[in-house]
Design a protein around this motif. Structure first.
Motif, PDB file in Angstrom:
ATOM      1  N   GLU A 295       0.821  -1.203   0.000  1.00 24.43           N
ATOM      2  CA  GLU A 295       0.000   0.000   0.000  1.00 24.43           C
ATOM      3  C   GLU A 295       0.860   1.261   0.000  1.00 24.43           C
ATOM      4  O   GLU A 295       0.355   2.361  -0.158  1.00 24.43           O
ATOM      5  N   GLU A 296       2.170   1.090   0.154  1.00 26.43           N
ATOM      6  CA  GLU A 296       3.059   2.232   0.314  1.00 26.43           C
ATOM      7  C   GLU A 296       3.182   3.018  -0.988  1.00 26.43           C
ATOM      8  O   GLU A 296       3.512   2.464  -2.033  1.00 26.43           O
ATOM      9  N   ALA A 297       2.925   4.313  -0.920  1.00 20.66           N
ATOM     10  CA  ALA A 297       2.986   5.158  -2.110  1.00 20.66           C
ATOM     11  C   ALA A 297       4.236   6.038  -2.120  1.00 20.66           C
ATOM     12  O   ALA A 297       4.706   6.439  -3.180  1.00 20.66           O
ATOM     13  N   ASP A 298       4.781   6.336  -0.951  1.00 25.23           N
ATOM     14  CA  ASP A 298       5.929   7.236  -0.840  1.00 25.23           C
ATOM     15  C   ASP A 298       7.206   6.410  -0.783  1.00 25.23           C
ATOM     16  O   ASP A 298       7.718   6.091   0.290  1.00 25.23           O
ATOM     17  N   TYR A 299       7.754   6.047  -1.958  1.00 25.72           N
ATOM     18  CA  TYR A 299       8.899   5.134  -1.969  1.00 25.72           C
ATOM     19  C   TYR A 299      10.172   5.742  -2.560  1.00 25.72           C
ATOM     20  O   TYR A 299      11.213   5.096  -2.599  1.00 25.72           O
ATOM     21  N   LEU A 300      10.134   6.969  -3.020  1.00 31.44           N
ATOM     22  CA  LEU A 300      11.333   7.623  -3.526  1.00 31.44           C
ATOM     23  C   LEU A 300      12.058   8.364  -2.394  1.00 31.44           C
ATOM     24  O   LEU A 300      11.445   8.728  -1.383  1.00 31.44           O
ATOM     25  N   PRO A 301      13.376   8.571  -2.532  1.00 28.74           N
ATOM     26  CA  PRO A 301      14.116   9.292  -1.482  1.00 28.74           C
ATOM     27  C   PRO A 301      13.529  10.682  -1.220  1.00 28.74           C
ATOM     28  O   PRO A 301      12.994  11.321  -2.129  1.00 28.74           O
ATOM     29  N   THR A 302      13.637  11.135  -0.011  1.00 25.51           N
ATOM     30  CA  THR A 302      13.117  12.450   0.367  1.00 25.51           C
ATOM     31  C   THR A 302      13.766  13.552  -0.478  1.00 25.51           C
ATOM     32  O   THR A 302      14.988  13.586  -0.649  1.00 25.51           O
ATOM     33  N   GLY A 303      12.937  14.415  -1.038  1.00 22.26           N
ATOM     34  CA  GLY A 303      13.434  15.523  -1.826  1.00 22.26           C
ATOM     35  C   GLY A 303      13.921  15.146  -3.215  1.00 22.26           C
ATOM     36  O   GLY A 303      14.615  15.937  -3.871  1.00 22.26           O
TER      37      GLY A 303
END
Length: 444
Positions: A295-303
């Motif tokens: 379910e995880e949508a935020d998988y790219l490095p921060t910024g």
């Protein structure tokens, strides 16, 4: 000639929805074969349910879906084919994907010519066709699987166990294994096999297969002109990458896509993201919202958006053929789906191979070892940013890049010759058509 195409209801729904979104139409506002009919083709279609609701996630519920294909979908296909044979004029051929294991019983029931459509390379077909040899020799379905080179498959000089399809490297008790085994028992009952490959790319394998049953190489099956097809095929709304690509130098952009079905891990996505930064290459990256099996949508490095502001473009989906054929694109980081490989060859774009499942490991062997038009990213489950950056540089710059470009020009020319007037694919298609007509007359 009238053609009636059966679309799975879920696929038809997704294609029409994506087309409606792209064109800002109301739901159900398009007919997917309308443009094709304008060319004079009498193509009609009907949708058939696979037994699951439209909102059911077939890729994330893989095993449950394939159980339905085996036990439920066949009944729906049988019902609609039964209606079609009563139409005027009646249908007389059934062309069906090789993995749909219910082809022969339905074809026999309605006295139809049974045509199996194989969508992958002949090498993968022959590996499945000879699973019994792999089993007898201990390379498949064996507790102590052999790891030495395989040299006994007819028509295949040699192949490493790690280049077998994923299903020939894993536990053989799953529903997909049962489906594959049943499909390649049933294939022997088909009247004809047509395949999306060409004689010149796999000559020895195809020659041996033709000794067993009629096998016709009629590929590459590509969208018309490798540009916008008259029949919509995309299952997601497409982003237009053209204006961004127009701003980049020739051959400077790496295209990255893992297809419409396969998944990978968050770790690998993060490593690829960092590898792209290390390589300092321009890139277009297709990241489906469901690329990670969670379910995880935020998988790219921060910024990350800020870090790639000028060098990268990330989109949920795009027209792959349009991007690959753009002059700015000089490399393709691909999962090695067979359609993606053919499209990349046709566009003259060398590949970085990152297979994830099924036939993709075997397809990688063809690209890297046999045709020498790409590099192998890894032979293990996870990748590192350093090896990603190194492989990107290998394909995108320097002497190795020049070598790949020269080799892929040769393979592209081979595809073009096969499709040209008098080429092998045209000859095979003509022969197939004549043989089918003879079979129809014999059945009447």
């Amino acid at each position: 000639m009238r053609r009636i195409k059966l679309d799975k209801e879920s696929i038809h729904h997704q294609i029409t929805r994506s087309k409606n979104q792209t064109n800002h139409c109301k739901e159900g506002g398009i007919n997917i074969f309308a443009e094709a009919r304008k060319s004079g083709l009498d193509i009609r279609y009907a949708t058939v349910s696979d037994g699951f609701p439209l909102g059911f996630d077939r890729s994330l519920n893989h095993d449950q879906f394939f159980e339905g294909i085996v036990h439920v979908f066949s009944a729906h296909v049988d019902e609609i084919v039964g209606k079609l044979v009563q139409s005027d004029p009646p249908v007389n051929c059934l062309v069906i994907d090789t993995f749909y294991v219910f082809a022969s019983p339905i074809a026999r029931k309605y006295n139809l010519v049974n045509i199996s459509f194989w969508t992958e390379p002949a090498l993968v077909f022959t590996l499945y066709y000879h699973m019994d040899l792999l089993r007898i020799n201990g390379h498949y379905d064996n507790y102590d699987k052999r790891e030495d080179i395989i040299t006994y498959i007819p028509g295949v000089e040699s192949i490493k166990p790690t280049d077998l399809t994923s299903y020939l490297q894993t536990d053989p008790t799953t529903v997909v294994h049962r489906l594959i085994t049943k499909a390649f028992v049933d294939i022997r009952n088909s009247d004809f096999v047509i395949s999306n490959t060409i004689d010149e790319l796999e000559p020895q394998i195809i020659s041996v297969l033709q000794e067993n049953q009629p096998f016709y190489s009629i590929g590459p099956i590509l969208p018309t002109g490798l540009t916008k097809s008259s029949v919509p095929v995309s299952m997601w709304s497409e982003s237009d990458c053209g204006p961004w690509l127009d701003t980049k130098p020739k051959g400077s952009v790496l295209y990255i896509s893992f297809g419409s079905y396969a998944h990978t891990s968050k770790h690998n996505i993060v490593e690829i993201a960092h590898g792209l930064l290390l390589s300092e290459v321009n890139f277009v990256w297709v990241l489906r919202p469901d690329i990670i099996s969670s379910e995880e949508a935020d998988y790219l490095p921060t910024g990350y958006d800020r870090l790639i502001e000028y060098s990268g473009m990330i989109v949920p989906w795009c027209s792959q053929v349009d991007v690959l054929s753009h002059p700015a694109v000089g490399g393709f980081l691909t999962h090695c789906g067979w359609n993606s490989i053919l499209e990349s060859i046709w566009s003259g774009v060398p590949m970085i191979c990152y297979p994830l499942l099924t036939d993709q490991f075997t397809n990688r062997k063809l690209v890297v070892d046999d045709w020498k038009i790409g590099v192998n990213l890894h032979d293990k489950r996870s990748v590192t940013r350093e090896e990603i950056a190194e492989n990107i540089r290998c394909v995108m710059s320097g002497k190795s890049s020049d070598r790949f470009k020269q080799e892929i020009k040769k393979v592209k020319k081979t595809l073009e010759n096969a499709l040209a007037r008098g080429g092998s694919s045209q000859k095979n298609l003509n022969q197939f058509t004549m043989d089918v007509k003879k079979k129809i007359r014999k059945n009447q």
